[in-house]
Scaffold this motif. Structure first.
Motif, short mmCIF file in Angstrom:
data_model
loop_
_atom_site.label_atom_id
_atom_site.label_comp_id
_atom_site.label_asym_id
_atom_site.label_seq_id
_atom_site.Cartn_x
_atom_site.Cartn_y
_atom_site.Cartn_z
N LYS A 216 0.81 -1.21 0.00
CA LYS A 216 0.00 0.00 0.00
C LYS A 216 0.85 1.27 0.00
O LYS A 216 0.62 2.18 -0.80
CB LYS A 216 -0.93 0.01 1.23
CG LYS A 216 -1.95 -1.11 1.23
CD LYS A 216 -2.97 -0.94 0.12
CE LYS A 216 -4.07 -1.98 0.20
NZ LYS A 216 -5.07 -1.85 -0.89
N ASP A 217 1.80 1.34 0.90
CA ASP A 217 2.58 2.57 1.07
C ASP A 217 4.02 2.21 1.38
O ASP A 217 4.29 1.50 2.36
CB ASP A 217 1.98 3.41 2.21
CG ASP A 217 2.58 4.80 2.30
OD1 ASP A 217 3.61 5.05 1.65
OD2 ASP A 217 2.02 5.64 3.03
N ILE A 218 4.95 2.68 0.57
CA ILE A 218 6.36 2.34 0.79
C ILE A 218 7.18 3.59 1.13
O ILE A 218 8.41 3.54 1.15
CB ILE A 218 6.98 1.66 -0.45
CG1 ILE A 218 7.05 2.64 -1.64
CG2 ILE A 218 6.20 0.41 -0.83
CD1 ILE A 218 7.86 2.11 -2.80
N ARG A 219 6.51 4.70 1.39
CA ARG A 219 7.23 5.97 1.55
C ARG A 219 8.26 5.94 2.67
O ARG A 219 9.37 6.48 2.52
CB ARG A 219 6.24 7.11 1.74
CG ARG A 219 5.54 7.52 0.46
CD ARG A 219 4.49 8.58 0.72
NE ARG A 219 3.38 8.06 1.52
CZ ARG A 219 2.30 8.76 1.83
NH1 ARG A 219 2.18 10.02 1.43
NH2 ARG A 219 1.33 8.20 2.54
N GLY A 220 7.92 5.33 3.80
CA GLY A 220 8.87 5.28 4.91
C GLY A 220 10.14 4.57 4.53
O GLY A 220 11.25 5.10 4.70
N ALA A 221 10.01 3.35 4.01
CA ALA A 221 11.17 2.56 3.59
C ALA A 221 11.89 3.23 2.43
O ALA A 221 13.13 3.21 2.34
CB ALA A 221 10.74 1.15 3.21
N TRP A 222 11.12 3.85 1.53
CA TRP A 222 11.69 4.48 0.34
C TRP A 222 12.61 5.64 0.71
O TRP A 222 13.77 5.70 0.28
CB TRP A 222 10.56 4.95 -0.57
CG TRP A 222 11.02 5.72 -1.78
CD1 TRP A 222 11.28 7.06 -1.85
CD2 TRP A 222 11.32 5.19 -3.08
NE1 TRP A 222 11.70 7.40 -3.13
CE2 TRP A 222 11.73 6.28 -3.88
CE3 TRP A 222 11.25 3.91 -3.63
CZ2 TRP A 222 12.08 6.11 -5.22
CZ3 TRP A 222 11.61 3.75 -4.95
CH2 TRP A 222 12.02 4.85 -5.74
N PHE A 223 12.11 6.57 1.49
CA PHE A 223 12.91 7.76 1.80
C PHE A 223 14.08 7.43 2.73
O PHE A 223 15.13 8.07 2.67
CB PHE A 223 12.02 8.85 2.40
CG PHE A 223 11.07 9.45 1.41
CD1 PHE A 223 11.55 10.00 0.22
CD2 PHE A 223 9.71 9.45 1.61
CE1 PHE A 223 10.69 10.54 -0.73
CE2 PHE A 223 8.83 9.99 0.68
CZ PHE A 223 9.32 10.53 -0.49
N LYS A 224 13.92 6.41 3.56
CA LYS A 224 15.05 5.96 4.37
C LYS A 224 16.14 5.39 3.48
O LYS A 224 17.34 5.65 3.69
CB LYS A 224 14.58 4.91 5.38
CG LYS A 224 15.70 4.44 6.33
CD LYS A 224 15.17 3.43 7.32
CE LYS A 224 16.25 3.06 8.33
NZ LYS A 224 17.45 2.47 7.71
N ALA A 225 15.75 4.60 2.47
CA ALA A 225 16.74 4.02 1.55
C ALA A 225 17.43 5.11 0.73
O ALA A 225 18.63 5.02 0.45
CB ALA A 225 16.06 3.01 0.62
N CYS A 226 16.68 6.14 0.33
CA CYS A 226 17.29 7.27 -0.39
C CYS A 226 18.35 7.93 0.47
O CYS A 226 19.45 8.27 0.00
CB CYS A 226 16.22 8.30 -0.79
SG CYS A 226 15.13 7.78 -2.12
#
Length: 315
Positions: A216-226
């Motif tokens: 549904k939502d990957i923003r937390g993991a995404w921005f941490k990985a960035c």
């Protein structure tokens, strides 16, 4: 039959009519329409429709600009307003007597974000395991986030290495087929094997962390990985632009690349086929190599200049 008292028709009536139209026609942009109506409602709620004039709309635009809204966002809201007014005017009998002129703002929304390959690798290495295959598929085919999260095993022919979206499953309502390369075949085989780890098999090719439901939502993991990958703030949509650029650079005909990524119009596709400094430098080098073929027959080539310089140094 008595006529409609247009003064009694308010914005709220038109807003509900617009959302009803989106629902019954199963428009994929319903959520965006609801968001636009929300912004419009803060300004026009309870207002008599005849009072929604061009000057009043200009006041709305100014208010949204002061709030920091971007031109593209405001234009989507204005388009929603225009659509709901037109729907009201098209009713029998009409509940809108006239549709005012609605000025649109100039947009400069050509996005320039894309991934260099090393940036993609850095991102992928810093994501949780369940998202690594997901982003690899996005990086290579350029599909939209929802198209990948909705992908089920019914869309996949693993023995043939084919993934297909049927009409109605894509944003532009056109069927789409892609063939998996060797890396993606391995990823899809692994995703299939991973289903056995869970009691309830998920129908989704790329399930959530628990392996049972939809991402549904990957923003937390995404921005941490960035951040952890030190690649700056990237958007998932950058994969879409990157896939188009990489396919064209690798020699894939543009028509075929459009079929893979799902771009329906040439204009939108051109916006994603982004040129950067490396492209411009490569163009200069290719031209130089081409012109060097004529050294000695056409003045002005690199060879000519080198020869003249050497001659001048000897004299």
């Amino acid at each position: 039959m008595p006529g409609i008292n247009f003064e009694k028709v308010i914005f709220d009536n038109l807003a509900e009519g617009l959302l009803h139209d989106y629902r019954i026609n199963q428009r994929k942009s319903l959520i965006r329409a609801e968001r636009s109506v929300g912004h419009l409602k803060r300004f026009f709620e309870g207002e008599s429709v005849p009072k929604i004039t061009s000057p009043r709309i200009s006041q709305y635009i100014e208010t949204r600009l002061v709030e920091g809204a971007k031109n593209a966002s405001i234009n989507r809201e204005l388009s929603a307003l225009k659509r709901m007014l037109n729907l009201g005017a098209q009713q029998t009998p009409p509940i809108v007597d006239r549709v005012p002129h609605i000025p649109m703002l100039k947009e400069n929304n050509i996005r320039k974000g894309f991934f260099e390959h090393e940036e993609f690798v850095a991102l992928r290495n810093n994501l949780p395991d369940y998202l690594r295959g997901f982003v690899t598929f996005a990086y290579k085919v350029g599909w939209r986030f929802s198209e990948i999260t909705n992908l089920t095993w019914n869309n996949v022919d693993r023995p043939q290495g084919i993934v297909r979206l049927e009409t109605g499953e894509t944003k532009n309502d056109e069927a789409r087929t892609v063939f998996l390369d060797d890396e993606l075949k391995i990823i899809f085989d692994q995703q299939w094997q991973d289903r056995k780890k869970h009691m309830a098999f998920s129908p989704f090719v790329f399930p959530n962390r628990k392996g049972t439901g939809q991402i549904k939502d990957i923003r937390g993991a995404w921005f941490k990985a960035c951040k952890d990958g030190a690649i700056g703030r990237k958007l998932f949509h950058d994969f879409r632009r990157t896939a188009v650029r990489n396919m064209v650079r690798s020699g894939t005909p543009e028509r075929v690349a459009m079929m893979v990524s799902g771009h329906k119009t040439r204009a939108v596709f051109d916006r994603y086929n982004i040129v950067n400094d490396a492209d411009l430098k490569a163009a200069a080098q290719r031209q130089q190599k081409y012109l060097e073929k004529f050294a000695g027959t056409v003045s002005g080539t690199v060879a000519d200049f080198k020869q003249k310089k050497e001659s001048a140094g000897d004299s």
